[in-house]
Motif scaffolding. Sequence first.
Motif, short mmCIF file in Angstrom:
data_model
loop_
_atom_site.label_atom_id
_atom_site.label_comp_id
_atom_site.label_asym_id
_atom_site.label_seq_id
_atom_site.Cartn_x
_atom_site.Cartn_y
_atom_site.Cartn_z
N ILE A 89 0.72 -1.11 0.14
CA ILE A 89 0.12 0.00 -0.08
C ILE A 89 1.00 1.22 -0.05
O ILE A 89 1.68 1.32 0.86
N ARG A 110 -12.52 -10.33 -0.92
CA ARG A 110 -13.38 -9.20 -0.57
C ARG A 110 -12.81 -8.43 0.80
O ARG A 110 -12.69 -7.14 0.56
N ARG A 112 -9.33 -8.63 1.57
CA ARG A 112 -8.32 -7.89 0.76
C ARG A 112 -8.75 -6.44 0.16
O ARG A 112 -8.22 -5.60 0.51
N ASP A 113 -9.78 -6.47 -0.55
CA ASP A 113 -10.11 -5.30 -1.28
C ASP A 113 -10.54 -4.18 -0.50
O ASP A 113 -10.25 -3.10 -0.52
N ALA A 114 -11.20 -4.45 0.77
CA ALA A 114 -11.86 -3.63 1.53
C ALA A 114 -10.54 -2.84 2.49
O ALA A 114 -10.66 -1.63 2.80
N VAL A 116 -7.44 -2.66 1.29
CA VAL A 116 -6.62 -1.67 0.56
C VAL A 116 -7.48 -0.57 0.27
O VAL A 116 -6.98 0.52 0.43
N GLU A 117 -8.78 -0.60 -0.17
CA GLU A 117 -9.64 0.52 -0.06
C GLU A 117 -9.65 1.63 0.98
O GLU A 117 -9.44 2.73 1.10
N ARG A 118 -9.73 1.00 2.45
CA ARG A 118 -9.70 1.71 3.36
C ARG A 118 -8.29 2.50 3.69
O ARG A 118 -8.13 3.53 3.95
N GLU A 119 -7.47 1.62 3.44
CA GLU A 119 -5.94 2.05 4.01
C GLU A 119 -5.43 2.89 2.78
O GLU A 119 -4.49 3.76 2.97
N MET A 120 -6.03 2.95 1.56
CA MET A 120 -5.43 3.89 0.60
C MET A 120 -6.10 5.25 0.52
O MET A 120 -5.98 6.16 0.25
N GLY A 121 -7.23 5.21 1.44
CA GLY A 121 -8.30 6.35 1.87
C GLY A 121 -7.78 7.27 2.66
O GLY A 121 -6.42 7.06 3.12
N ALA A 198 -17.26 3.57 4.46
CA ALA A 198 -17.00 2.81 3.19
C ALA A 198 -18.21 2.09 2.72
O ALA A 198 -19.10 1.97 3.36
#
Length: 198
Positions: A89, A110, A112-114, A116-121, A198
């Motif tokens: 990340i 699912r 993993r994707d969540a 990544v989405e949260r930590e890239m935010g 999210a």
Amino acid sequence: MTLSSIRKVYQGIADRRQMFRMFDRHAQRPHRFEDDAAPLYAGEWFELAESEHDYMFEVLPPLFMRGEIFAMREFLTGSVTSIFFTLKIDGQFRYFHGYCDLSDKISPTRMRDAIVEREMGPIRAMTRDERLEHIWSSTHDDYRGYAGERWSEPERGKRTVLFYGGSRGATLLDRLTDHEISAKLPVHLRYLPAALAA
């Protein structure tokens, strides 16, 4: 007391002591050995250090490994087990633990994707739910629990935390005011902006 969805339950990087506490953060729940705990645990995740990730990898042979993911062979409850992630990340490798219900074959993907989405935010922001989960995760067992018989019927079984100040005592976790939440958070988390859910 059913929780759902994929949710971050601790802010920061859990050390070994905290990691083991987080593995069973619902240990005090009523009817622990009588109910299906899968909905409580499935979807919870937090970050840990590389050394803790590697330690867990060496405990038992994994149930399975897929690229950046491995699953623990021992199940927590039913079809829910620990999944460990190594994710790149923002150019850095970071390590995460989550509980996935393997009766849903795509739950690790699912999650993993969540993550990544949260930590890239907005990492330096927290939703109200993340604040409450962090309070629950970081409060010592002696100062958190579940509403018992002295509570009204609809409140029984809900999570409580001890709140010092006046004659309040234990209060329902989800009823903490913004001021009380701020008081229970560590200083470095108190004034973070609210993140969009999210």
